[in-house]
Design a protein around this motif. Sequence first.
Motif, PDB file in Angstrom:
ATOM      1  N   VAL A  55       0.846  -1.197   0.000  1.00  0.00           N
ATOM      2  CA  VAL A  55       0.000   0.000   0.000  1.00  0.00           C
ATOM      3  C   VAL A  55       0.878   1.242   0.000  1.00  0.00           C
ATOM      4  N   LEU A  56       1.908   1.242   0.847  1.00  0.00           N
ATOM      5  CA  LEU A  56       2.803   2.405   0.942  1.00  0.00           C
ATOM      6  C   LEU A  56       3.559   2.621  -0.369  1.00  0.00           C
ATOM      7  N   ALA A  57       4.050   1.548  -0.969  1.00  0.00           N
ATOM      8  CA  ALA A  57       4.736   1.667  -2.260  1.00  0.00           C
ATOM      9  C   ALA A  57       3.779   2.185  -3.332  1.00  0.00           C
ATOM     10  N   SER A  58       2.537   1.722  -3.289  1.00  0.00           N
ATOM     11  CA  SER A  58       1.537   2.199  -4.251  1.00  0.00           C
ATOM     12  C   SER A  58       1.240   3.674  -4.062  1.00  0.00           C
ATOM     13  N   LEU A  59       1.187   4.131  -2.815  1.00  0.00           N
ATOM     14  CA  LEU A  59       0.968   5.558  -2.566  1.00  0.00           C
ATOM     15  C   LEU A  59       2.099   6.389  -3.154  1.00  0.00           C
ATOM     16  N   LEU A  60       3.336   5.945  -2.936  1.00  0.00           N
ATOM     17  CA  LEU A  60       4.479   6.664  -3.508  1.00  0.00           C
ATOM     18  C   LEU A  60       4.378   6.708  -5.026  1.00  0.00           C
ATOM     19  N   ASP A  61       4.140   5.553  -5.641  1.00  0.00           N
ATOM     20  CA  ASP A  61       4.069   5.469  -7.091  1.00  0.00           C
ATOM     21  C   ASP A  61       2.938   6.327  -7.650  1.00  0.00           C
TER      22      ASP A  61
END
Length: 134
Positions: A55-61
């Motif tokens: 989820v955190l990686a998706s938010l960054l992306d």
Amino acid sequence: MDMSLWMKKLEERAQGTFWELLGCKAEAVSPERTVIALVAEKRHLNAMGIVHGGVLASLLDNAMGLAVMSAYPDKRTVTTNLNVHFVASLGPGPLRTTAKVLHETRTTLTVEASVEDASGKLGTIGTGSFRLLD
């Protein structure tokens, strides 16, 4: 291009996509400062009760991609590289992801972003490279 019209069209295209599934909301959009918000709920957590790294990686992306798209609203872009550093765990509740374009060439942009909770606790930082397709 009228950015408010562009954002309206982008919101329409995002309906039914992963963006909507995550529950992201754009708060500010520009190459200098893009902010997206998400209220982390149980579905965003892992078995330890903290926000899942995916989820955190998706938010960054998503935030970095939106910053790039705002710089080139008439072009398609794709992520070519994503570096993520999980610096502290984040729990359920409001999260804010802020991104900005750092560098650009004729075909590639480099962007940085971070995810913080409502108290300002830094949880995740990252950089990404994005390619302009057309």
